[in-house]
Structure formats: C-alpha cells, structure tokens
Design a protein around this motif. Structure first.
Motif, short mmCIF file in Angstrom:
data_model
loop_
_atom_site.label_atom_id
_atom_site.label_comp_id
_atom_site.label_asym_id
_atom_site.label_seq_id
_atom_site.Cartn_x
_atom_site.Cartn_y
_atom_site.Cartn_z
N ILE A 1 0.80 -1.42 0.12
CA ILE A 1 0.15 -0.07 -0.08
C ILE A 1 0.81 1.31 0.06
O ILE A 1 2.09 1.07 0.19
CB ILE A 1 -0.90 -0.06 1.34
CG1 ILE A 1 -0.08 -0.12 2.60
CG2 ILE A 1 -2.00 -1.20 1.08
CD1 ILE A 1 -0.97 0.50 3.83
N HIS B 1 -3.44 5.33 0.73
CA HIS B 1 -4.37 4.26 1.16
C HIS B 1 -4.57 4.61 2.73
O HIS B 1 -5.42 3.58 3.46
CB HIS B 1 -3.96 3.02 0.80
CG HIS B 1 -3.74 2.71 -0.73
ND1 HIS B 1 -2.52 2.49 -1.49
CD2 HIS B 1 -4.71 2.82 -1.46
CE1 HIS B 1 -2.71 2.24 -2.55
NE2 HIS B 1 -3.77 2.49 -2.81
N LEU C 1 -8.31 0.56 -1.81
CA LEU C 1 -7.99 -0.61 -0.87
C LEU C 1 -9.22 -0.99 -0.08
O LEU C 1 -10.03 -0.49 0.42
CB LEU C 1 -7.07 -0.05 0.11
CG LEU C 1 -6.73 -0.94 1.40
CD1 LEU C 1 -5.79 -2.01 0.81
CD2 LEU C 1 -6.05 -0.11 2.44
#
Length: 171
Positions: free
Chosen positions: A13, A17, A76
């Motif tokens: 990530i 995110h 996400l």
C-alpha cells in the motif's frame, strides 16, 4: 505486486491508502468480529509505516501487511498479513471492509495465500488463528486448513481456534 488471484491483486500500500487502512483497523464491525480493541493511533501508525515500508522479504519479517485491491482498481478493500504466531509458526491473516463481505473474497484470498506460502515462501506449514465465534472466518479456514487447537487469547480476551495446514497435505 506480491500476487494476484482470480479477481484480486495483493500489493504494497501507499500513503494514498491511509484512510482505508485506518478503517480496516478501527471499524467497529471489523474489530468486533476478530475481536480486538480499537488500536491506539500510535499502533495504527506503526502498522501503517511497516506496511508502506515493506522491504521485499516476507520470510524474514515477523509481520507483513499488504493491501487487497479488486483487479484494475486502486481502492484498498482489504488487508492480508503474513505473521508469526506465538509458537513461531507462520500465520495467515486477512480482513475486508464491510462493503466487500459476502463476495467470496476471503475464500479466494485465503486459497491464494496458501499457494503463495508453499510455492513462493517455501514454507512447510502454515497456520491461521480465529475467534471461535467468528462463523464466517471459521467457515473459510475450514475449507483449506484443519483445526488443531483452541486456546484462550489473553491479548484479545477471547477463545481462538488455530487452523494448521502442512505443505504435504496441500494439493
């Protein structure tokens, strides 16, 4: 990218995110199902920094957290983790944001995490711990792993069930 499944992509990530990451660690419906207490802001930040700072070596890190994304999307929707449990065995973990529950994603990602653990990480054994009252996760894990023990989880103040799978039993 770490790996893909039929509909999902697991990858590191980024700072972009953070909002969804925090939701995955703090949303009442998610942490109640585990069960966990709401983590402190400091704990969230430590986990987030660890997740975005992945050094490329899952096997040497006791905790690895990655994002789960639908193919072709950048939102996400969940997290997967490769952890080390209290017995020193590698453990799989996952969680999804509530709008993505009931789509078969947990089953899909668990199967792919098992494949990845045995084929890429060269593990001989994997485990997963789950609260005995989390019916959905127990159902997913029992598709692939065998329950091997139940124990009181002092940290989360609940009874957990440990599932185990040996590489030789995975086809």
């Amino acid at each position: 990218m770490i790996f893909t499944s039929e509909r999902l992509v697991v990858k590191t990530i980024t700072e972009a995110h953070k909002k969804e990451f925090v939701e995955l660690l703090t949303a009442e419906e998610i942490i109640t199902a585990i069960p966990q207490q709401r983590p402190s802001e400091e704990d969230i930040n430590v986990k987030f920094e660890k997740a975005i700072g992945f050094d490329g070596d899952i096997s040497k890190n006791p905790l690895n957290i990655f994002g789960v994304f639908e193919e072709g999307e950048d939102e996400l929707i969940g997290l997967v983790a490769f952890l080390t449990n209290d017995d020193g065995d590698r453990e799989l973990g996952y969680r999804f944001r509530k709008p993505y529950w009931g789509k078969g994603y947990a089953t899909e990602i668990t199967k792919r995490m098992i494949d990845y653990s045995f084929s890429e990480l060269k593990l001989d054994k994997i485990t997963a711990d789950v609260w005995v009252e989390n019916v959905a996760s127990n159902k997913v894990l029992s598709k692939f792993l065998k329950p091997t023990k139940e124990f009181y989880n002092e940290y989360d103040n609940c009874t957990d069930r440990r599932y185990t799978l040996l590489k030789e039993d995975w086809n």
